[in-house]
Design an enzyme around this catalytic site. Structure first.
Site, PDB file in Angstrom:
ATOM      1  N   HIS A  37       0.835  -1.211   0.000  1.00 56.63           N
ATOM      2  CA  HIS A  37       0.000   0.000   0.000  1.00 56.63           C
ATOM      3  C   HIS A  37       0.865   1.255   0.000  1.00 56.63           C
ATOM      4  O   HIS A  37       0.587   2.226  -0.692  1.00 56.63           O
ATOM      5  CB  HIS A  37      -0.872   0.055   1.272  1.00 56.63           C
ATOM      6  CG  HIS A  37      -1.863  -1.056   1.408  1.00 56.63           C
ATOM      7  ND1 HIS A  37      -1.786  -1.995   2.419  1.00 56.63           N
ATOM      8  CD2 HIS A  37      -2.953  -1.377   0.696  1.00 56.63           C
ATOM      9  CE1 HIS A  37      -2.786  -2.847   2.317  1.00 56.63           C
ATOM     10  NE2 HIS A  37      -3.513  -2.494   1.279  1.00 56.63           N
ATOM     11  N   LYS A 149      -0.960  -5.959  -8.355  1.00 56.33           N
ATOM     12  CA  LYS A 149      -1.232  -7.222  -7.659  1.00 56.33           C
ATOM     13  C   LYS A 149      -2.670  -7.659  -7.921  1.00 56.33           C
ATOM     14  O   LYS A 149      -2.952  -8.828  -8.115  1.00 56.33           O
ATOM     15  CB  LYS A 149      -1.002  -7.040  -6.167  1.00 56.33           C
ATOM     16  CG  LYS A 149      -1.760  -8.034  -5.352  1.00 56.33           C
ATOM     17  CD  LYS A 149      -1.002  -8.532  -4.191  1.00 56.33           C
ATOM     18  CE  LYS A 149      -1.729  -9.665  -3.531  1.00 56.33           C
ATOM     19  NZ  LYS A 149      -3.052  -9.277  -3.050  1.00 56.33           N
TER      20      LYS A 149
HETATM   21  P1  AMP Z   1      -6.500  -3.417  -0.614  1.00 61.68           P
HETATM   22  O1  AMP Z   1      -6.314  -2.712   0.674  1.00 61.68           O
HETATM   23  O2  AMP Z   1      -6.136  -4.875  -0.587  1.00 61.68           O
HETATM   24  O3  AMP Z   1      -7.841  -3.152  -1.252  1.00 61.68           O
HETATM   25  O4  AMP Z   1      -5.443  -2.782  -1.614  1.00 61.68           O
HETATM   26  C1  AMP Z   1      -5.412  -1.417  -1.862  1.00 61.68           C
HETATM   27  C2  AMP Z   1      -4.504  -1.138  -3.025  1.00 61.68           C
HETATM   28  O5  AMP Z   1      -3.194  -1.609  -2.724  1.00 61.68           O
HETATM   29  C3  AMP Z   1      -4.926  -1.843  -4.338  1.00 61.68           C
HETATM   30  O6  AMP Z   1      -4.717  -0.968  -5.435  1.00 61.68           O
HETATM   31  C4  AMP Z   1      -3.999  -3.028  -4.378  1.00 61.68           C
HETATM   32  O7  AMP Z   1      -3.762  -3.507  -5.684  1.00 61.68           O
HETATM   33  C5  AMP Z   1      -2.735  -2.430  -3.782  1.00 61.68           C
HETATM   34  N1  AMP Z   1      -1.851  -3.474  -3.265  1.00 61.68           N
HETATM   35  C6  AMP Z   1      -2.137  -4.391  -2.315  1.00 61.68           C
HETATM   36  N2  AMP Z   1      -1.078  -5.215  -2.123  1.00 61.68           N
HETATM   37  C7  AMP Z   1      -0.113  -4.804  -2.989  1.00 61.68           C
HETATM   38  C8  AMP Z   1       1.219  -5.256  -3.297  1.00 61.68           C
HETATM   39  N3  AMP Z   1       1.765  -6.296  -2.687  1.00 61.68           N
HETATM   40  N4  AMP Z   1       1.908  -4.580  -4.233  1.00 61.68           N
HETATM   41  C9  AMP Z   1       1.364  -3.530  -4.881  1.00 61.68           C
HETATM   42  N5  AMP Z   1       0.115  -3.055  -4.642  1.00 61.68           N
HETATM   43  C10 AMP Z   1      -0.606  -3.681  -3.720  1.00 61.68           C
END
Ligand code: AMP
Length: 283
Positions: A37, A149
């Site tokens: 994030h 991801k």
């Molecule tokens: P989430 O909190 O899981 O909804 O993720 C929020 C944002 O963070 C989304 O755009 C995800 O794709 C990104 N994200 C989550 N994990 C990763 C990671 N390991 N590498 C890059 N972006 C990530």
């Protein structure tokens, strides 16, 4: 760092920033922040004057009640991480404000949501598209950063922005991994020690596939079975799906022509993990 909870205050703040000619970069998250994030914050900072991060655990994108119930949350720690990384404003609305009594609108993106996670998590992308459309109308960013991801989610958001004429640039950010290659995810915390150790096979099997394709393998079927054997060979990994797809449409392909997407979802214990990579041939 400013912390804003009310929708109307966030809208007022964004209008004010726009009047001051500030470029707003937006990073939507569901909290339980990790380096993945925070890398999105770095990308947003490069593209904007002010970075707004939303932290909102959106219930409508969970098709499984236990997954939502078990999802990790630590808002105070998230505030510390966000502030240390240079987030200017955190927007963390209450569910009763996002989905007040009588809420009826739904945003659906059709074709691109049919396969992959859309097929195995019914309703998931409708929940994502609806909440992201709302967040875009609340935060009114110039740029919004999404991680590769969640590659299908990134493509769904691009389609949403194009079809509904949101005046927002979608900026992709690369996958951030743990030392052993496991893609960072808020759900990694839920893995048992054994599952955590074995889950690194996901990335190793992606790397194997990348090499095979580089050295001439064109059969999606062979790649899929090779990856599948590696994951189930751990004794704990169970496949949700493994697909080779066209990078733009996400339609499944049988013959690999460069570049293609290899996407995986697998359960390690009861924790569902996703990952993906680009397959490029040497042609
Ligand atoms: P989430 O909190 O899981 O909804 O993720 C929020 C944002 O963070 C989304 O755009 C995800 O794709 C990104 N994200 C989550 N994990 C990763 C990671 N390991 N590498 C890059 N972006 C990530």
């Amino acid at each position: 760092m400013e912390i804003i909870k009310e929708i109307s205050l966030m809208q007022a703040r964004s209008n004010e920033l726009r009047l001051q000619n500030k470029k707003i970069g937006f990073v939507p998250t569901m909290g339980a922040l990790h380096e993945g994030h925070l890398s999105l914050v770095d990308v947003a900072k490069k593209h904007s004057d002010i970075v707004v991060m939303s932290i909102y655990l959106n219930p409508t994108q969970f098709n499984n009640k236990d997954d939502l119930k078990n999802y990790p949350a630590d808002l105070e720690q998230d505030f510390r991480f966000a502030s240390a990384r240079g987030v200017d404003i955190v927007f963390c609305p209450l569910s009763e404000d996002i989905y007040p009594k009588g809420f009826q609108a739904r945003v659906e993106v059709d074709g691109i949501t049919k396969g992959l996670c859309g097929a195995t998590r019914p309703g998931h992308f409708m929940g994502v598209a609806t909440v992201v459309a709302k967040l875009f109308n609340i935060v009114m960013p110039h740029k919004a950063v999404f991680g590769e991801k969640d590659f299908q989610q990134l493509q769904v958001i691009r389609q949403l922005v194009k079809d509904l004429n949101f005046d927002i640039d979608i900026v992709p950010a690369p996958i951030v991994r743990e030392k052993d290659g496991l893609a960072m995810s808020s759900r990694n915390k839920l893995l048992s020690p054994e599952a955590r150790e074995k889950a690194s096979i996901i990335n190793r099997s992606l790397e194997w596939a990348e090499k095979e394709v580089k050295s001439g393998e064109k059969s999606a079927k062979k790649i899929i079975s090779g990856v599948g054997e590696r994951i189930t060979g751990t004794g704990i990994g169970e496949i949700d799906y493994i697909k080779v797809c066209n990078l733009n449409t996400l339609d499944e392909i049988s013959e690999i022509s460069s570049p293609a997407l290899l996407a995986i979802a697998a359960f390690f214990g009861n924790v569902r993990l996703i990952d993906n990579c680009l397959l490029s041939t040497n042609d």
